[in-house]
Design a protein around this motif. Structure first.
Motif, PDB file in Angstrom:
ATOM      1  N   SER A 438       0.833  -1.203   0.000  1.00  0.00           N
ATOM      2  CA  SER A 438       0.000   0.000   0.000  1.00  0.00           C
ATOM      3  C   SER A 438       0.866   1.250   0.000  1.00  0.00           C
ATOM      4  CB  SER A 438      -0.946   0.012   1.203  1.00  0.00           C
ATOM      5  OG  SER A 438      -0.228   0.042   2.421  1.00  0.00           O
ATOM      6  N   ALA A 461      -3.065   3.753  -3.059  1.00  0.00           N
ATOM      7  CA  ALA A 461      -2.954   2.585  -3.934  1.00  0.00           C
ATOM      8  C   ALA A 461      -2.714   1.366  -3.055  1.00  0.00           C
ATOM      9  CB  ALA A 461      -1.813   2.756  -4.936  1.00  0.00           C
ATOM     10  N   HIS A 463      -2.517  -3.024  -3.221  1.00  0.00           N
ATOM     11  CA  HIS A 463      -2.484  -4.235  -4.050  1.00  0.00           C
ATOM     12  C   HIS A 463      -2.426  -5.456  -3.139  1.00  0.00           C
ATOM     13  CE1 HIS A 463      -1.658  -6.875  -7.450  1.00  0.00           C
ATOM     14  NE2 HIS A 463      -0.671  -7.413  -6.742  1.00  0.00           N
ATOM     15  N   ASN A 464      -3.387  -6.383  -3.323  1.00  0.00           N
ATOM     16  CA  ASN A 464      -3.464  -7.636  -2.568  1.00  0.00           C
ATOM     17  C   ASN A 464      -3.112  -8.809  -3.476  1.00  0.00           C
ATOM     18  OD1 ASN A 464      -5.323  -7.445   0.266  1.00  0.00           O
ATOM     19  ND2 ASN A 464      -5.447  -5.700  -1.113  1.00  0.00           N
ATOM     20  N   ASP A 465      -2.300  -9.698  -2.969  1.00  0.00           N
ATOM     21  CA  ASP A 465      -2.003 -10.947  -3.665  1.00  0.00           C
ATOM     22  C   ASP A 465      -2.362 -12.104  -2.732  1.00  0.00           C
ATOM     23  OD1 ASP A 465      -0.324 -12.287  -6.043  1.00  0.00           O
ATOM     24  OD2 ASP A 465       0.162 -13.291  -4.166  1.00  0.00           O
ATOM     25  N   THR A 493      -5.600 -11.574  -7.268  1.00  0.00           N
ATOM     26  CA  THR A 493      -5.087 -10.234  -6.965  1.00  0.00           C
ATOM     27  C   THR A 493      -6.248  -9.254  -6.909  1.00  0.00           C
ATOM     28  OG1 THR A 493      -4.708  -9.663  -9.288  1.00  0.00           O
ATOM     29  CG2 THR A 493      -2.868 -10.689  -8.078  1.00  0.00           C
ATOM     30  N   THR A 495      -6.603  -4.912  -6.702  1.00  0.00           N
ATOM     31  CA  THR A 495      -5.914  -3.621  -6.694  1.00  0.00           C
ATOM     32  C   THR A 495      -6.935  -2.498  -6.591  1.00  0.00           C
ATOM     33  OG1 THR A 495      -4.135  -4.519  -8.060  1.00  0.00           O
ATOM     34  CG2 THR A 495      -4.316  -2.124  -7.936  1.00  0.00           C
ATOM     35  N   THR A 496      -6.661  -1.543  -5.718  1.00  0.00           N
ATOM     36  CA  THR A 496      -7.524  -0.380  -5.556  1.00  0.00           C
ATOM     37  C   THR A 496      -6.698   0.885  -5.744  1.00  0.00           C
ATOM     38  OG1 THR A 496      -8.920  -1.546  -3.958  1.00  0.00           O
ATOM     39  CG2 THR A 496      -9.108   0.848  -4.023  1.00  0.00           C
TER      40      THR A 496
END
Length: 807
Positions: A438, A461, A463-465, A493, A495-496
């Protein structure tokens, strides 16, 4: 020496003696019951016109002050003191302040990520200070939240706690630590126990803002935001070295808790280090023995499963009030490094680490099927959370901002679920690994000299994995075979990307306006590789969606001690991997499938508040609110490739999926009362009522707690603080439970969850400047009770002993 020289020396000595009262002298200001230093205390000498503030150690240099001068010592959170310098010196140069329960100028940061006067904020906010946390001695962060006004906590096991804010729970409320969101892509909609990863022993403060907080914080903040801030390293600004710290040990009888904590601060002129470690070991929890005569066996644990010499056996429980299968242990580590190259720049690195033993899922271990215990094992594997965060605060004004904070963070979350049926050798493991990156940039800018107009803006921003795997171990042979995964086996994944802008306008001395907008864009991808268990005709899932939400709030103060608040806001929750990608056979004859058209769910909220302070010592706050939930993500029958059923595992099965089909209405009210009766006695009370209904199905909405509240009477004297507290919950009748199962109807009585009331006593005594003794007697009457929707009964009579040290 000549006679002339002697006269000169004598005159110089006399001048020095006469000037002594005029030289800078130091006093210290401490809190009366704990002897802790109080910073930012105003010290004024009216005769000379000199004024100053105490530093972080409670010290103040009093210049141009003579022994007979009266000093005015004032802080809005304490009763003011007037003493001559001579009187202060006679007390060893120390001034004792008595804390007030009512603080008229409270500063909070949760509303917009920057310090702001509570009087300018239209939201309902609850706060708790480190001193209050230490006094109450909560075992976990969930227990700490349960003691705050307006927060209800559900538990499926002792090693957990799922906060409920205004009828929203789990992935519909947001957890933030040091400016970083903890909610990740696999936060589920049922009951979520992740908040226990946080260590209440090292918090600087905790704030809960009620109602949608999506403009500032983004997705998931439908019911509110729980904003936690850990202590920061303290620097030494006098050229020396600051070495200080805290430690405590604690024992509790209800679950044989043995906990210990130590934190050490090492501060230099420009760099500081803070290290904190907490370890807790809990035995099985004993519930209360005084039971409702209509439900004499509710919550008792008569038998449990054990494995002896390779054989699975059911053993009788010697004490049915002891909930076998609740014990666990946990430790938390925090390491911070702070670097301040100048007064306007601050850079801080943080390492958070939390891990546990296996945590038994008690409600499952106590579950029966066909007259016998269903599970021999059901536990969460060691729950591990690690976060690295680097934050830079820049306070040098530019054309774009007055203050800027940039925070980059990396989180690693490991979650394991392990279960085995009674009599079976197959132990099923489902393991989830989530990595989260993040980046946040938050700024504030003053638009006019009087600070009537101020902007708060920023971007985020995340991002999750997600990696998921499943396997079965034969506990007899050790053989391992694959099984279905909880989430897409090829990885997922999420992503925001988001940006927000809010504006605070002091329209007039009596009026303040807060307004803002935020846009978030969400990208979700998931891959399905192994179709051995789920032979669906697709290989991937993609969601590309966005959400726009806003808020406007108005504060009207016709008088300084009277306020009317109005707040209109919207919140949203983006579909995550758990919503869109979880694949499993929900029941025989039906199967869940992903839905690529899933969109965010929204909450539209109106809140009205009235608060009044009488004679600067009595404060009354009334809040009413209404929330409309639309496009709610719910499970419904579905069509896949035009078909309402598909062949699954050799059987034609009804297709189901999460869809945006729900609509709900929630409304409620809360009331709080604070009174500083005098310098010795204070009274605090609060009550919260919530109602919710799923109007799309015309049934009760899940997660709605009964009426709940607390009342506390506080007594203070030299080095001593005592408290008598009542905590109470109303009935939750069975017909008010949600029919979809999230309220855990099976854990209640046939009539629902009975009302309950507990009596608690707490006291602290400052043995010396360095040592403090805490004693608590909770649930004094040893009443058996189980909070609504919980799968484990609360603690019975519980003696808590703690010894705290400062150095």
């Amino acid at each position: 020496m000549s006679f002339r020289g002697l006269r000169i020396a004598a005159a110089a000595a006399l001048c020095a003696l006469l000037a002594l009262p005029l030289q800078a002298q130091q006093i210290s200001v401490v809190e009366k019951t704990t002897l802790e230093a109080v910073d930012h205390v105003t010290v004024v000498n009216p005769r000379s016109g000199y004024s100053t503030l105490t530093d972080e150690k409670g010290r103040a240099d009093v210049a141009r002050t003579q022994p007979g001068d009266t000093l005015y010592i004032q802080h809005l959170a304490y009763y003011p003191v007037r003493k001559t310098l001579a009187e202060i010196q006679a007390d060893g140069g120390r001034v004792l302040l008595i804390e007030r329960l009512l603080s008229l100028e409270e500063v909070v940061v949760s509303a917009n990520k920057w310090e702001q006067n509570r009087r300018d904020i239209p939201h309902e906010i609850a706060t708790i200070s480190p001193r209050e946390i230490a006094f109450r001695n909560p075992q976990t962060a969930a227990d700490m939240l349960a003691g705050m006004n307006g927060v209800f906590v559900q538990k499926s096991q002792m090693g957990g706690g799922s906060p409920v804010l205004r009828g929203f729970e789990a992935n519909k409320v947001l957890i933030v630590i040091d400016g970083v969101r903890l909610n990740n892509a696999i936060y589920r909609s049922g009951h979520l126990q992740n908040v226990i990863m946080l260590d209440p022993g090292i918090l600087e403060n905790a704030e809960v803002v009620f109602g949608p907080g999506s403009v500032i914080y983004g997705s998931d903040a439908l019911g509110g935001v729980m904003d936690f801030h850990t202590r920061r390293p303290r620097l030494s600004f006098d050229g020396g070295t600051d070495i200080s710290g805290h430690s405590w040990v604690r024992y509790a009888t209800a679950n044989l808790e043995k906990s210990g904590h130590v934190d050490v601060n090492l501060g230099f002129d420009r760099i500081g280090f803070l290290t904190s470690l907490t370890f807790s070991d809990y035995g099985d929890l004993r519930a209360g023995n005084i039971r409702n005569p209509f439900y004499p066996d509710w919550g008792k644990r008569f038998e449990y499963v054990d494995r002896i010499d390779g054989e699975e056996v059911v053993l009788p429980n010697d004490n049915p009030n002891v909930q076998k299968g609740t014990a666990y242990s946990q430790y938390n580590l925090l390491q911070k490094i702070r670097y301040a190259p100048d007064a306007l720049t601050n850079i801080e690195y943080s390492l958070h680490y939390s891990s546990s033993s296996d945590i038994p899922r008690y409600d499952r271990l106590a579950e029966y099927r066909d007259g016998q215990l269903r599970y021999a094992e059901w536990k969460y594997g060691p729950q591990t959370w690690m976060m690295h965060a680097l934050a830079a605060d820049l306070s040098t004004p530019t054309m774009l901002y007055d203050h800027l904070r940039v925070t980059a963070a990396y989180q690693q979350v490991d979650e394991d679920r392990i279960d085995r049926r009674f009599g079976s050798a197959n132990e099923r493991h489902r393991e989830e690994d989530v990595a989260v990156l993040s980046l946040n940039a938050d700024a504030t800018m003053q638009l006019d000299p009087d600070d009537d107009h101020r902007l708060f803006y920023g971007a985020e921003a995340v991002h999750n994995d997600v990696q998921s795997k499943g396997y079965i171990i034969d506990i007899s042979s050790g053989a391992r075979t694959p099984t279905s995964t909880r989430y897409p086996d090829g990885g997922s994944t999420m992503t925001t990307l988001a940006a927000y802008l809010t504006w605070r306008w002091h329209i007039a001395p009596q009026w303040s306006l807060n307004s803002g907008l935020r846009y978030s864009h969400i990208l979700l991808e998931a891959s399905f590789e192994d179709k051995t268990f789920y032979d669906f005709p697709f290989d991937a899932l993609e969601i590309n969606t966005g959400a726009l939400n806003g808020a406007v709030g108005l504060v009207f103060r016709p008088e300084p001690d009277f306020a009317l608040n109005l707040n209109l806001s919207s919140g949203f929750r983006a579909p995550n991997v758990d919503d869109a990608g979880k694949v499993f056979d929900s029941s025989p004859g039906s199967v869940m499938v992903p839905n690529p058209d899933l969109a965010p769910e929204y909450a539209y909220n109106m809140e009205v508040g009235v608060e009044k302070t009488f004679a600067s010592s009595v404060h009354v706050n009334l809040v009413g609110w209404y929330t409309q939930l639309t496009d709610a993500i719910v499970r419904r029958d579905f069509r896949f490739n035009g078909q309402d059923s598909i062949m699954y595992d050799g059987t034609r099965s009804q297709v189901q999926a999460n869809v945006n089909a729900g609509e709900a209405r929630l409304y409620g009210a809360s009331a709080s009362f604070l009174a500083d009766v005098n310098s010795m006695f204070s009274l605090a009370s609060s009550v919260t009522w919530t109602h919710g209904r799923d109007v799309s199905e015309d049934v009760p909405l899940g997660h709605i707690p009964p009426v709940f509240g607390q009342t506390r009477l506080i007594y203070r004297r030299d080095r001593f603080r005592g408290e008598f507290a009542l905590r109470y919950n109303g009935w939750k009748h069975i017909e008010e439970y949600s029919p979809t199962g999230e309220d855990n109807e099976s854990e209640a009585t046939v009539h629902g969850t009975p009302a309950w009331l507990t009596l608690d006593l707490r006291a602290s005594y400052q043995l010396s400047e360095l040592l403090q003794l805490n004693v608590g007697l909770e649930n004094l009457l040893d009443e058996h009770y189980r909070p609504f929707s919980s799968g484990v009964s609360a603690a019975g009579r519980n003696l808590v002993l703690a010894l705290r040290a400062m150095f």
